[in-house]
Design an enzyme around this catalytic site. Structure first.
Site, PDB file in Angstrom:
ATOM      1  N   GLY A  67      -4.437  -5.819  26.459  1.00 27.24           N
ATOM      2  CA  GLY A  67      -4.117  -5.972  27.878  1.00 27.24           C
ATOM      3  C   GLY A  67      -3.750  -7.404  28.230  1.00 27.24           C
ATOM      4  O   GLY A  67      -4.215  -7.946  29.238  1.00 27.24           O
ATOM      5  N   THR A  74       3.335  -5.966   3.744  1.00 25.98           N
ATOM      6  CA  THR A  74       3.321  -7.153   4.595  1.00 25.98           C
ATOM      7  C   THR A  74       2.588  -6.821   5.886  1.00 25.98           C
ATOM      8  O   THR A  74       2.742  -5.723   6.428  1.00 25.98           O
ATOM      9  CB  THR A  74       4.738  -7.665   4.932  1.00 25.98           C
ATOM     10  OG1 THR A  74       4.630  -8.631   5.997  1.00 25.98           O
ATOM     11  CG2 THR A  74       5.680  -6.571   5.392  1.00 25.98           C
ATOM     12  N   ASP A  81      10.598  -8.048   2.230  1.00 27.09           N
ATOM     13  CA  ASP A  81      12.044  -8.058   1.979  1.00 27.09           C
ATOM     14  C   ASP A  81      12.456  -9.000   0.856  1.00 27.09           C
ATOM     15  O   ASP A  81      13.324  -8.671   0.050  1.00 27.09           O
ATOM     16  CB  ASP A  81      12.779  -8.517   3.251  1.00 27.09           C
ATOM     17  CG  ASP A  81      12.989  -7.359   4.209  1.00 27.09           C
ATOM     18  OD1 ASP A  81      12.767  -6.200   3.810  1.00 27.09           O
ATOM     19  OD2 ASP A  81      13.382  -7.628   5.368  1.00 27.09           O
ATOM     20  N   MET A 116      -0.174 -14.046  13.791  1.00 25.49           N
ATOM     21  CA  MET A 116       0.825 -14.243  12.735  1.00 25.49           C
ATOM     22  C   MET A 116       2.127 -13.513  13.036  1.00 25.49           C
ATOM     23  O   MET A 116       2.156 -12.551  13.811  1.00 25.49           O
ATOM     24  CB  MET A 116       0.269 -13.823  11.394  1.00 25.49           C
ATOM     25  CG  MET A 116      -0.410 -14.999  10.704  1.00 25.49           C
ATOM     26  SD  MET A 116      -0.798 -14.651   8.996  1.00 25.49           S
ATOM     27  CE  MET A 116      -0.751 -16.305   8.342  1.00 25.49           C
ATOM     28  N   GLU A 163       3.361 -16.607  15.931  1.00 25.38           N
ATOM     29  CA  GLU A 163       3.477 -17.806  15.082  1.00 25.38           C
ATOM     30  C   GLU A 163       4.896 -18.388  15.087  1.00 25.38           C
ATOM     31  O   GLU A 163       5.078 -19.606  15.048  1.00 25.38           O
ATOM     32  CB  GLU A 163       3.066 -17.374  13.668  1.00 25.38           C
ATOM     33  CG  GLU A 163       3.161 -18.404  12.595  1.00 25.38           C
ATOM     34  CD  GLU A 163       3.031 -17.763  11.210  1.00 25.38           C
ATOM     35  OE1 GLU A 163       2.818 -16.543  11.109  1.00 25.38           O
ATOM     36  OE2 GLU A 163       3.171 -18.505  10.228  1.00 25.38           O
ATOM     37  N   GLY A 176       3.465 -12.872   0.776  1.00 23.61           N
ATOM     38  CA  GLY A 176       2.158 -12.940   1.440  1.00 23.61           C
ATOM     39  C   GLY A 176       1.304 -11.724   1.093  1.00 23.61           C
ATOM     40  O   GLY A 176       1.815 -10.610   1.040  1.00 23.61           O
ATOM     41  N   ALA A 206      -3.721   3.033  -6.906  1.00 24.87           N
ATOM     42  CA  ALA A 206      -3.006   4.307  -6.954  1.00 24.87           C
ATOM     43  C   ALA A 206      -1.917   4.277  -8.031  1.00 24.87           C
ATOM     44  O   ALA A 206      -1.711   5.262  -8.755  1.00 24.87           O
ATOM     45  CB  ALA A 206      -2.400   4.623  -5.591  1.00 24.87           C
ATOM     46  N   VAL A 207      -1.229   3.138  -8.128  1.00 24.45           N
ATOM     47  CA  VAL A 207      -0.177   3.013  -9.153  1.00 24.45           C
ATOM     48  C   VAL A 207      -0.800   3.196 -10.540  1.00 24.45           C
ATOM     49  O   VAL A 207      -0.314   3.974 -11.371  1.00 24.45           O
ATOM     50  CB  VAL A 207       0.524   1.624  -9.050  1.00 24.45           C
ATOM     51  CG1 VAL A 207       1.343   1.338 -10.293  1.00 24.45           C
ATOM     52  CG2 VAL A 207       1.388   1.550  -7.798  1.00 24.45           C
ATOM     53  N   ARG A 262       5.974 -15.022  11.618  1.00 20.54           N
ATOM     54  CA  ARG A 262       6.910 -16.159  11.718  1.00 20.54           C
ATOM     55  C   ARG A 262       8.244 -15.705  12.306  1.00 20.54           C
ATOM     56  O   ARG A 262       8.813 -16.355  13.146  1.00 20.54           O
ATOM     57  CB  ARG A 262       7.109 -16.798  10.342  1.00 20.54           C
ATOM     58  CG  ARG A 262       7.705 -18.173  10.398  1.00 20.54           C
ATOM     59  CD  ARG A 262       7.745 -18.804   9.036  1.00 20.54           C
ATOM     60  NE  ARG A 262       6.439 -19.170   8.531  1.00 20.54           N
ATOM     61  CZ  ARG A 262       6.131 -19.315   7.252  1.00 20.54           C
ATOM     62  NH1 ARG A 262       7.030 -19.092   6.325  1.00 20.54           N
ATOM     63  NH2 ARG A 262       4.913 -19.664   6.884  1.00 20.54           N
ATOM     64  N   ASP A 319       3.335  -8.065   8.592  1.00 19.89           N
ATOM     65  CA  ASP A 319       4.257  -8.325   9.712  1.00 19.89           C
ATOM     66  C   ASP A 319       4.993  -7.099  10.244  1.00 19.89           C
ATOM     67  O   ASP A 319       5.621  -7.188  11.305  1.00 19.89           O
ATOM     68  CB  ASP A 319       5.294  -9.374   9.298  1.00 19.89           C
ATOM     69  CG  ASP A 319       4.700 -10.773   9.214  1.00 19.89           C
ATOM     70  OD1 ASP A 319       3.573 -10.961   9.680  1.00 19.89           O
ATOM     71  OD2 ASP A 319       5.377 -11.666   8.665  1.00 19.89           O
ATOM     72  N   ASP A 368       7.716  -5.977   9.394  1.00 19.33           N
ATOM     73  CA  ASP A 368       9.116  -6.353   9.648  1.00 19.33           C
ATOM     74  C   ASP A 368      10.070  -5.858   8.556  1.00 19.33           C
ATOM     75  O   ASP A 368      11.043  -6.528   8.229  1.00 19.33           O
ATOM     76  CB  ASP A 368       9.225  -7.873   9.819  1.00 19.33           C
ATOM     77  CG  ASP A 368       8.768  -8.632   8.583  1.00 19.33           C
ATOM     78  OD1 ASP A 368       8.130  -8.027   7.704  1.00 19.33           O
ATOM     79  OD2 ASP A 368       9.063  -9.831   8.493  1.00 19.33           O
ATOM     80  N   ARG A 389     -10.572 -19.176  32.528  1.00 14.94           N
ATOM     81  CA  ARG A 389      -9.540 -19.987  31.872  1.00 14.94           C
ATOM     82  C   ARG A 389      -8.303 -19.173  31.549  1.00 14.94           C
ATOM     83  O   ARG A 389      -8.315 -17.945  31.568  1.00 14.94           O
ATOM     84  CB  ARG A 389     -10.093 -20.524  30.535  1.00 14.94           C
ATOM     85  CG  ARG A 389     -11.030 -21.676  30.704  1.00 14.94           C
ATOM     86  CD  ARG A 389     -11.574 -22.089  29.346  1.00 14.94           C
ATOM     87  NE  ARG A 389     -12.416 -23.270  29.486  1.00 14.94           N
ATOM     88  CZ  ARG A 389     -13.371 -23.609  28.649  1.00 14.94           C
ATOM     89  NH1 ARG A 389     -13.633 -22.857  27.599  1.00 14.94           N
ATOM     90  NH2 ARG A 389     -14.071 -24.702  28.846  1.00 14.94           N
ATOM     91  N   ARG A 401      -3.687   4.540 -11.477  1.00 14.30           N
ATOM     92  CA  ARG A 401      -4.304   5.847 -11.775  1.00 14.30           C
ATOM     93  C   ARG A 401      -3.261   6.955 -11.858  1.00 14.30           C
ATOM     94  O   ARG A 401      -3.367   7.848 -12.705  1.00 14.30           O
ATOM     95  CB  ARG A 401      -5.398   6.144 -10.757  1.00 14.30           C
ATOM     96  CG  ARG A 401      -6.542   5.139 -10.947  1.00 14.30           C
ATOM     97  CD  ARG A 401      -7.855   5.571 -10.403  1.00 14.30           C
ATOM     98  NE  ARG A 401      -8.895   4.690 -10.921  1.00 14.30           N
ATOM     99  CZ  ARG A 401     -10.124   4.598 -10.429  1.00 14.30           C
ATOM    100  NH1 ARG A 401     -10.478   5.337  -9.406  1.00 14.30           N
ATOM    101  NH2 ARG A 401     -11.000   3.777 -10.974  1.00 14.30           N
ATOM    102  N   ARG A 404       4.770 -17.158  -4.503  1.00 15.23           N
ATOM    103  CA  ARG A 404       6.200 -17.251  -4.222  1.00 15.23           C
ATOM    104  C   ARG A 404       6.803 -18.020  -5.391  1.00 15.23           C
ATOM    105  O   ARG A 404       6.135 -18.872  -5.973  1.00 15.23           O
ATOM    106  CB  ARG A 404       6.416 -17.946  -2.886  1.00 15.23           C
ATOM    107  CG  ARG A 404       5.762 -17.135  -1.749  1.00 15.23           C
ATOM    108  CD  ARG A 404       6.250 -17.529  -0.374  1.00 15.23           C
ATOM    109  NE  ARG A 404       5.772 -16.577   0.628  1.00 15.23           N
ATOM    110  CZ  ARG A 404       4.618 -16.699   1.298  1.00 15.23           C
ATOM    111  NH1 ARG A 404       3.806 -17.717   1.062  1.00 15.23           N
ATOM    112  NH2 ARG A 404       4.273 -15.796   2.193  1.00 15.23           N
ATOM    113  N   CYS A 405       8.012 -17.686  -5.775  1.00 16.54           N
ATOM    114  CA  CYS A 405       8.559 -18.236  -7.017  1.00 16.54           C
ATOM    115  C   CYS A 405      10.041 -18.559  -6.833  1.00 16.54           C
ATOM    116  O   CYS A 405      10.878 -17.659  -6.766  1.00 16.54           O
ATOM    117  CB  CYS A 405       8.364 -17.215  -8.137  1.00 16.54           C
ATOM    118  SG  CYS A 405       9.143 -17.673  -9.691  1.00 16.54           S
TER     119      CYS A 405
END
Ligand code: ADP
Ligand code: F6P
Length: 324
Positions: free
Chosen positions: A189, A129, A107, A173, A227, A15, A26-27, A175, A131, A133, A166, A29, A76-77
């Site tokens: 809050g 990512t 990961d 997001m 999500e 993602g 940065a990589v 998963r 996430d 995570d 309501r 340069r 994704r592959c």
């Protein structure tokens, strides 16, 4: 003796996340400054296997630090998860003279990087990512922007939720990870947060909480739903039926992955990108860059992938306490 890296490849995988462009810049340069050749690999491992490889120099990355997404595209592959695909990828690197590669992703992407390292291509991973995570690091490229985007959106939903008295279920997001939900829970809050790591699916408890807060005069009720739990629309219908309070669901979706990166994402991604190049120049391989206790550090990929990270219990608790 460690081998001298002459040509560095860089790719983004999995993602996308805001700040990936700052890392790419940065990589590129830092590689130029260190006298290395630099090649961009398009569309992650899919582009590697399709040999979508371009020469880059410092000017190719001008005007991108402020842009969301990734100029190298991402994908994704499935083929790359097979030993044959990995061998083909390593052979393509060798064919193009790429002796060091920087993989920006999560990961899953690091597992791919680990395989390339085992096949003789020096490899460094950068945590990219929204996430948050990745266990070895307190920071991942894109989380800060994504969580701010979600926070601003939730503030807006809250305004209308209060006006109409309501209950609002807002799906963010994540998963498999509840970090965006947790941070927004505190920052917005929220009355309830539902995290994949924590939620016990006791909807009656939610219903009771909504009824009790309404009885005490609360004009809105914000539930932030990650999500990974999902089903916000059907949950809204059930909650409305059980409480008699109008309930709406809003799914924030991929807007959280886009947009101009925050200052933090630009600065941290730039630092990590430069550090990845420096590590390759020092002859390191099979490492991932992380951020812990105020420092940018690197870990062995195998060790990093074996680490575990849990939702911080204290923050989870105060999120609930603040919603008294
Ligand atoms: P993320 O990097 O964000 O966790 P994914 O899990 O989708 O995203 O992984 C991105 C890509 O990394 C996959 O599409 C695949 O090409 C590669 N990948 C994932 N797992 C492995 C693995 N076990 N071995 C080799 N490559 C992998
Ligand atoms: O980037 C991480 C993430 O946003 C997860 O939270 C989510 O589950 C996943 O990506 C969805 O990705 P996509 O919609 O691109 O398949």
């Amino acid at each position: 003796m460690s081998k001298e890296i002459k040509t560095i490849g860089v790719l983004t995988s999995g993602g996308d996340a805001p700040g990936m462009n700052a890392a790419i810049r940065a990589v590129v340069r830092e590689a130029v400054v260190k006298g290395r050749n630099i090649k961009g690999i398009k569309r992650g491992y899919a582009g590697l296997l399709a040999e979508e490889i371009i020469d880059m120099d410092g000017k190719d990355v001008s005007d991108i630090i402020q842009r969301g997404g990734t100029i190298l595209q991402t994908a994704r592959c499935t083929e790359f998860t097979t030993p044959e695909g990995q061998k083909k990828g390593a052979d393509i690197c060798k064919k193009h003279g790429i002796d060091g590669i920087i993989v920006i992703g999560g990961d899953g992407s690091f597992r791919g990087a680990q395989k390339l390292a085992a096949l003789g291509i020096n490899t460094i991973g950068l945590p990219g990512t929204i996430d948050l995570d990745i266990s070895c690091t307190e920071y991942t490229i894109g989380f800060d922007t994504a969580v701010n985007t979600a926070m601003e959106a939730i503030d807006k939903v809250r305004d209308t939720s209060t006006s109409h008295e309501r209950c609002s279920i807002i799906e963010v997001m994540g998963r498999g990870a509840g970090y965006i939900a947790l941070w927004c829970g505190i920052a917005n809050g929220a009355e309830d947060i539902l995290l994949p790591e924590k939620y016990d699916f006791d909807e009656q408890k939610l219903v009771n909480n909504i009824i009790e807060k309404r009885r005490r005069g609360r004009k809105h009720h914000i539930i932030i739903n990650a999500e990974g739990i999902g089903h916000s629309a059907s949950m809204a219908k059930r909650i409305e039926a059980a409480t008699g309070i109008e309930t709406r669901a809003t799914i924030l979706g991929h807007m959280q992955r886009g947009g101009s990166p925050t200052c933090k994402d630009r600065v941290y991604a730039s630092t990590m990108g430069a550090l990845a190049v420096d590590l390759l120049c020092e002859g390191k391989t099979n490492r991932v860059v992380g951020y812990q206790n105020g420092e940018f550090i690197d870990f062995d990929i195998d060790e990093a992938l074996g680490m575990k990270k849990a939702i911080p219990e204290y923050q989870y608790q105060i999120c609930q306490n603040m919603a008294m």
